[in-house]
Scaffold this active site. Structure first.
Site, short mmCIF file in Angstrom:
data_model
loop_
_atom_site.label_atom_id
_atom_site.label_comp_id
_atom_site.label_asym_id
_atom_site.label_seq_id
_atom_site.Cartn_x
_atom_site.Cartn_y
_atom_site.Cartn_z
CG ASN A 1 -1.23 7.32 4.82
OD1 ASN A 1 -0.43 7.86 5.58
ND2 ASN A 1 -2.32 6.73 5.27
CB THR B 1 1.70 -3.79 7.26
OG1 THR B 1 0.68 -2.83 6.99
CG2 THR B 1 1.64 -4.16 8.74
CB CYS C 1 -4.91 1.12 7.66
SG CYS C 1 -3.83 0.40 6.43
CD GLN D 1 -0.07 6.03 -0.49
OE1 GLN D 1 -0.19 6.39 -1.65
NE2 GLN D 1 -0.92 5.17 0.06
CB SER E 1 3.17 -1.64 -0.39
OG SER E 1 2.05 -2.49 -0.44
CG HIS F 1 -1.62 -3.03 -2.52
ND1 HIS F 1 -2.70 -2.23 -2.21
CD2 HIS F 1 -0.92 -3.17 -1.38
CE1 HIS F 1 -2.65 -1.90 -0.94
NE2 HIS F 1 -1.57 -2.45 -0.41
#
Length: 384
Positions: free
Chosen positions: A149, A70, A323, A178, A198, A200
């Site tokens: 995603n 983000t 999200c 992704q 990202s 994670h």
């Protein structure tokens, strides 16, 4: 437990957690400090940056550490808009972007920037011709995600990058969150200026991410402070998190050759089994699709009801993106693809990791069919 929600987040590798704990415990100095502990921390940060750059085939000076996807998306979009606002105020993105991209764009709209949303076809893909047709003299940024995603559609990033070589004043941002570890992309060869990452999503830890910023590209910072990350992203660096992220990416890339083949087999089994079900529609396209995401709808079944029914059996999957899942609204991605409201409101997403198996796929498909059958019986009783 069968965990099929890896696009929301992945289970961190044990080795990643161990490295985070070790760095947090033994190398806890501030990398900006001049003493020995600070120097050790700075060295680890430099090593992590070099490892990330090597794995992504870019330069270490092009990797900027952030708190996640983000922030990376916001920094890429708002940073571009603010630094180039005197050159132009027009930005282009697809209509199926992640909320962090759409939200950043909408915020800029209130600051007198103009946004063009590209439509997608029934497979969720943008047209390169539409990108070209949308370009204006005052266009400063095109932002298109690599892998969607929600449905797993792979966008024509290579083709868009080739097109944008003809427009050197327009920056090209790719949300790669992704895609990393699942769908390869050479950032340099494909003319990508900015790419969000990202940790994670590839078995790293939450709260860590990176933004690739091509050499020579300037951004206005969102955070003011100590001028860390070459004055682009102020704030004391999360050394333990970045070391763990680099390790997670290295382990993921090391497993990718065999892992991706296994993942594709598991997805194929899932697709074959689910297609046998009455009232079930597969929303993920067969072609131009990432190996880890399968989206489907079951007519007449509310997503959240089936999700909780499966959870009782130790099976975890999701509805739309993590999200947006608690908003209980139809998937904006599916609506953009032309999926009817009723099916968009009953959509589910299965997302895989290298660890998932074909046996799990068959078990989950059977559980989905059983749960849907039971829910339909209950619905008929309620109608009596």
């Amino acid at each position: 437990m069968i965990y099929f929600d890896n696009s929301a987040t992945t289970r961190p590798y044990k080795e990643v957690i161990d490295s985070f704990v070790k760095v947090s415990s033994e190398y806890f100095g501030n990398p900006s400090s001049l003493h020995g502990l600070g120097v050790q921390a700075e060295k680890l940060l430099t090593q992590a940056r070099a490892q990330m750059a090597n794995l992504l085939a870019v330069k270490p000076t092009e990797i900027y550490f952030t708190s996640g996807g983000t922030e990376s998306n916001n920094l890429a979009i708002k940073g571009t808009a603010l630094v180039h606002k005197n050159k132009g105020r027009h930005l282009i993105l697809s209509s199926v972007e992640h909320p962090s991209v759409r939200g950043a764009m909408e915020q800029l709209k209130s600051a007198d920037f103009e946004i063009t949303y590209l439509t997608v076809d029934s497979y969720g893909r943008v047209s390169v011709e539409d990108v070209k047709a949308s370009i204006r003299k005052d266009t400063i940024l095109v932002s298109v995600m690599h892998v969607n995603n929600e449905v797993g559609t792979i966008q024509p990033i290579k083709e868009i990058g080739k097109l944008l070589k003809q427009y050197p004043t327009i920056l090209f941002h790719v949300d790669g969150v992704q895609a990393i570890g699942k769908v390869p992309l050479n950032l340099v060869k494909n003319n990508v200026d900015l790419c969000s990452v990202s940790a994670h999503k590839f078995h790293g830890l939450k709260g860590t991410g990176a933004l690739f910023i091509k050499e020579g590209v300037r951004l206005d910072p969102l955070l003011s402070g100590g001028n860390q990350e070459w004055q682009v992203r102020s704030g004391t660096e999360n050394v333990a998190g970045t070391v763990a992220m680099a390790k997670a990416l290295r382990m993921t890339m090391g497993k990718s050759e065999s892992g991706l083949k296994k993942m594709e087999r598991v997805k194929s089994v899932l697709r074959t089994e689910l297609e046998k079900m009455d009232g079930l529609t597969i929303n993920t396209p067969l072609e131009h699709s990432a190996p880890h995401i399968l989206n489907f709808s079951i007519k007449g079944i509310k997503s959240e009801v089936l999700i909780h029914a499966l959870e009782q059996k130790g099976i975890f999957l999701s509805t739309t993106s993590a999200c947006s899942s608690k908003k209980q609204l139809p998937s904006q991605t599916l609506l953009a693809m032309g999926v009817p409201d009723e099916l968009a409101d009953s959509a589910f997403r299965i997302s895989l990791s290298y660890d998932n198996t074909e046996e799990e796929a068959r078990t989950v498909a059977g559980a989905i069919e059983d749960a849907a059958r039971q829910l339909r019986k209950v619905m008929k009783l309620d109608e009596l």
